[in-house]
Write an enzyme that holds these catalytic residues in place. Structure first.
Site, PDB file in Angstrom:
ATOM      1  N   CYS A   1      -0.566 -59.760  68.798  1.00  0.00           N
ATOM      2  CA  CYS A   1       0.608 -60.398  68.196  1.00  0.00           C
ATOM      3  C   CYS A   1       0.265 -61.149  66.918  1.00  0.00           C
ATOM      4  O   CYS A   1       0.886 -60.951  65.884  1.00  0.00           O
ATOM      5  CB  CYS A   1       1.264 -61.338  69.196  1.00  0.00           C
ATOM      6  SG  CYS A   1       2.713 -62.186  68.514  1.00  0.00           S
ATOM      7  N   CYS A  51       2.949 -58.661  65.802  1.00  0.00           N
ATOM      8  CA  CYS A  51       4.220 -59.331  65.517  1.00  0.00           C
ATOM      9  C   CYS A  51       4.210 -60.185  64.255  1.00  0.00           C
ATOM     10  O   CYS A  51       5.090 -60.054  63.403  1.00  0.00           O
ATOM     11  CB  CYS A  51       4.624 -60.231  66.686  1.00  0.00           C
ATOM     12  SG  CYS A  51       4.316 -59.564  68.315  1.00  0.00           S
ATOM     13  N   LYS A  79       3.346 -58.282  60.902  1.00  0.00           N
ATOM     14  CA  LYS A  79       4.441 -57.325  60.713  1.00  0.00           C
ATOM     15  C   LYS A  79       5.707 -58.032  60.235  1.00  0.00           C
ATOM     16  O   LYS A  79       6.372 -57.565  59.301  1.00  0.00           O
ATOM     17  CB  LYS A  79       4.721 -56.590  62.020  1.00  0.00           C
ATOM     18  CG  LYS A  79       5.932 -55.676  61.974  1.00  0.00           C
ATOM     19  CD  LYS A  79       6.344 -55.262  63.380  1.00  0.00           C
ATOM     20  CE  LYS A  79       6.928 -56.427  64.158  1.00  0.00           C
ATOM     21  NZ  LYS A  79       7.294 -56.039  65.543  1.00  0.00           N
ATOM     22  N   TYR A 107       9.614 -48.035  68.199  1.00  0.00           N
ATOM     23  CA  TYR A 107       9.958 -49.161  67.331  1.00  0.00           C
ATOM     24  C   TYR A 107       8.863 -49.465  66.312  1.00  0.00           C
ATOM     25  O   TYR A 107       9.159 -49.854  65.176  1.00  0.00           O
ATOM     26  CB  TYR A 107      10.310 -50.404  68.157  1.00  0.00           C
ATOM     27  CG  TYR A 107       9.157 -51.081  68.850  1.00  0.00           C
ATOM     28  CD1 TYR A 107       8.480 -52.125  68.236  1.00  0.00           C
ATOM     29  CD2 TYR A 107       8.765 -50.710  70.130  1.00  0.00           C
ATOM     30  CE1 TYR A 107       7.430 -52.760  68.867  1.00  0.00           C
ATOM     31  CE2 TYR A 107       7.722 -51.327  70.769  1.00  0.00           C
ATOM     32  CZ  TYR A 107       7.057 -52.361  70.136  1.00  0.00           C
ATOM     33  OH  TYR A 107       6.007 -52.980  70.762  1.00  0.00           O
ATOM     34  N   GLU A 122       9.725 -49.436  62.419  1.00  0.00           N
ATOM     35  CA  GLU A 122       9.555 -50.682  61.671  1.00  0.00           C
ATOM     36  C   GLU A 122       8.685 -50.469  60.444  1.00  0.00           C
ATOM     37  O   GLU A 122       9.033 -50.900  59.334  1.00  0.00           O
ATOM     38  CB  GLU A 122       8.944 -51.753  62.582  1.00  0.00           C
ATOM     39  CG  GLU A 122       9.915 -52.291  63.619  1.00  0.00           C
ATOM     40  CD  GLU A 122       9.265 -53.246  64.592  1.00  0.00           C
ATOM     41  OE1 GLU A 122       9.994 -54.025  65.231  1.00  0.00           O
ATOM     42  OE2 GLU A 122       8.022 -53.219  64.740  1.00  0.00           O
ATOM     43  N   HIS A 173      33.919 -68.410  61.885  1.00  0.00           N
ATOM     44  CA  HIS A 173      34.382 -67.566  60.771  1.00  0.00           C
ATOM     45  C   HIS A 173      34.019 -68.197  59.427  1.00  0.00           C
ATOM     46  O   HIS A 173      34.084 -69.410  59.290  1.00  0.00           O
ATOM     47  CB  HIS A 173      35.904 -67.401  60.875  1.00  0.00           C
ATOM     48  CG  HIS A 173      36.479 -66.519  59.813  1.00  0.00           C
ATOM     49  ND1 HIS A 173      36.367 -65.146  59.844  1.00  0.00           N
ATOM     50  CD2 HIS A 173      37.159 -66.826  58.676  1.00  0.00           C
ATOM     51  CE1 HIS A 173      36.966 -64.645  58.790  1.00  0.00           C
ATOM     52  NE2 HIS A 173      37.446 -65.635  58.062  1.00  0.00           N
ATOM     53  N   GLU A 175      30.919 -63.225  64.848  1.00  0.00           N
ATOM     54  CA  GLU A 175      32.231 -63.496  65.426  1.00  0.00           C
ATOM     55  C   GLU A 175      32.825 -62.248  66.075  1.00  0.00           C
ATOM     56  O   GLU A 175      33.674 -62.342  66.967  1.00  0.00           O
ATOM     57  CB  GLU A 175      33.194 -64.052  64.379  1.00  0.00           C
ATOM     58  CG  GLU A 175      33.592 -63.089  63.283  1.00  0.00           C
ATOM     59  CD  GLU A 175      34.554 -63.734  62.282  1.00  0.00           C
ATOM     60  OE1 GLU A 175      35.656 -64.156  62.694  1.00  0.00           O
ATOM     61  OE2 GLU A 175      34.184 -63.829  61.099  1.00  0.00           O
TER      62      GLU A 175
END
Length: 452
Positions: A43, A48, A51, A178, A182, A435, A440
């Site tokens: 990681c 992680c 990256k 992934y 990525e 908003h 939302e």
């Protein structure tokens, strides 16, 4: 029997470090830890963290374009990989120091060495020194690999990306998971000409089909040459790069070929089977719900167990191990409704079931929408956001949430809290929208687009 340590941890990644630190600082255990490379594991050092920093770097070209649309007189330049890499290396060194410092302050004895199992209570270091422990925790993580084929030795893995001295001009990325997606988006954003091969029909297998299609379309629109139903047949070194022959009959020359076709648990040559520890077909340490292996004194957490290969999960497993073994509080790591994010462009955040999984469990309602968000719409970009809720028709519980949008990872973390608590569609409906935001839409979708 007297032991040198109450706990010896093999592996200095997120799960092992958390277990070692908590056992020493909160349970007063005598703890040793061995790490053969750099503290922080996949990681922090080659996953992680670097990256995500590359994700940030790759987004600034689009930010400059948007700034012009918003009235800023700015002029973009070329990306300087050497400058970025120097800063990245400094940051990883800093983080490694943080991990090491936290262990030292907790009283953990650190060995910068490879360690293997000599027997169920003994660890052997690279110099031949042996250390005994009442409990041993295997936290050695996983590694990428390249399958064997003609020229496979010329390919690289995700580990090597962070070691580039200069960025390639043309790269082939092989894989549809992934990690492959990525890096395809990252390198494309940094100005690299990216081709991606995936042998299946659609990238991101195992994720929600609607989200997969949305992301694939966005990647192609941004310039990634995505070729599904295609794999590498052979690689040869030629004068101007690496010649690749594809299984679909095509061929091309690239400066680098990156394989991201899976990862394997780091258990090779560790003496685990010799010590009686059962391994799965892929080499993972087989553990029970308490992370205990087939040998009572040996436990394992994180990617080496091949359960859920996510850093926060490894950390939870390490903490649960300490609660169970050292604090007398039997604790199972919770692997249910774990949220996750894929840092493509746009990002993909998800928690819970995919639509396909949910259909196999009973009647459902699907609420889904796709739209151009305000920020990119004003800038004239065609980007589209996708929001999706999957609801159990009878209980009304939200079974899954899928978001494809910039900052989807940030949004899914908060949605995951509600879904983990058992929120119903009506709970979402009762919540007043913020908003104007993208999120939302999660509380304003009133009519299902599909049922089944």
């Amino acid at each position: 029997m007297s032991f040198d340590y109450d706990l010896f941890v093999i592996g200095g990644g997120s799960g092992g470090v958390r277990a070692a630190r908590l056992a020493a600082s909160e349970a007063g255990a005598r703890v040793g830890l061995a790490e053969e490379y750099r503290m922080g594991g996949t990681c922090v050092i080659r996953g992680c963290v670097p990256k995500k920093l590359m994700v940030y770097a790759s987004g600034f070209a689009h930010a400059v374009e948007d700034a012009r649309a918003y009235g800023w007189q700015v002029h973009g330049g070329e990306f300087d990989w050497s400058l970025f890499k120097a800063r990245l290396d400094d940051e990883l060194t800093r983080l490694e120091g943080v991990y090491r410092g936290n262990l030292e302050r907790a009283g953990v004895e650190i060995f910068d060495s490879r360690a293997v199992l000599a027997d169920p209570h003994t660890v052997r270091l690279a110099d031949g020194t042996e250390k005994t422990a009442r409990h041993i925790l295997i936290a050695t993580g996983g590694r990428p690999f390249v399958p064997e084929f003609p020229g496979s030795e010329l390919a690289i893995t995700s580990n090597d990306v962070f070691l580039f001295e200069s960025l390639p001009k043309r790269i082939l990325i092989v894989g549809g998971g992934y990690i492959a997606c990525e890096f395809a988006c990252i390198l494309n954003g940094l100005g690299v000409e990216v081709t991606q091969f995936y042998r299946g029909a659609q990238i991101l297998r195992g994720f929600d089909d609607e989200a997969r299609g949305h992301i694939a379309g966005a990647m192609c629109a941004q310039g990634v040459d995505l070729r599904v139903g295609c794999n590498v047949q052979r690689i040869d070194r030629v004068e101007d790069g690496l010649w690749v022959k594809a299984t679909d009959g095509g061929d091309a020359v690239f400066d680098a070929v990156l394989f991201a076709t899976g990862r394997r648990p780091n258990t090779d040559g560790m003496g685990l089977e010799e010590a009686g520890i059962a391994l799965g077909a892929n080499g993972a340490v087989a553990v029970d719900e308490w992370s205990q292996s087939s040998v009572p004194s040996v436990y394992a957490v994180g990617d080496v167990t091949d359960r859920i290969a996510l850093t926060p999960v490894a950390i939870r497993e390490g903490a649960a191990f300490v609660e169970t073994v050292f604090k007398g509080n039997p604790t199972r790591a919770d692997h249910d409704l774990v949220p996750g994010a894929v840092f493509t462009r746009p990002e993909y955040g998800s928690v819970g079931l995919t639509e396909e999984e949910a259909r196999g469990r009973g009647p459902i309602e699907v609420y889904s929408t796709a739209f151009r968000p305000m920020q990119s719409g004003f800038a004239g970009r065609p980007d589209r956001v996708m929001m999706k809720l999957i609801v159990a028709a009878e209980s009304r519980k939200v079974l899954g949430c899928h978001i494809v949008a910039d900052q989807a990872g940030e949004m899914i973390q908060l949605a995951a809290v509600a879904i983990k608590m058992g929120a119903t569609k009506e709970d979402f409906d009762r919540t007043v929208a913020v908003h104007p935001t993208m999120a939302e839409e999660l509380v304003t979708m009133k009519v299902p687009v599909r049922t089944g």
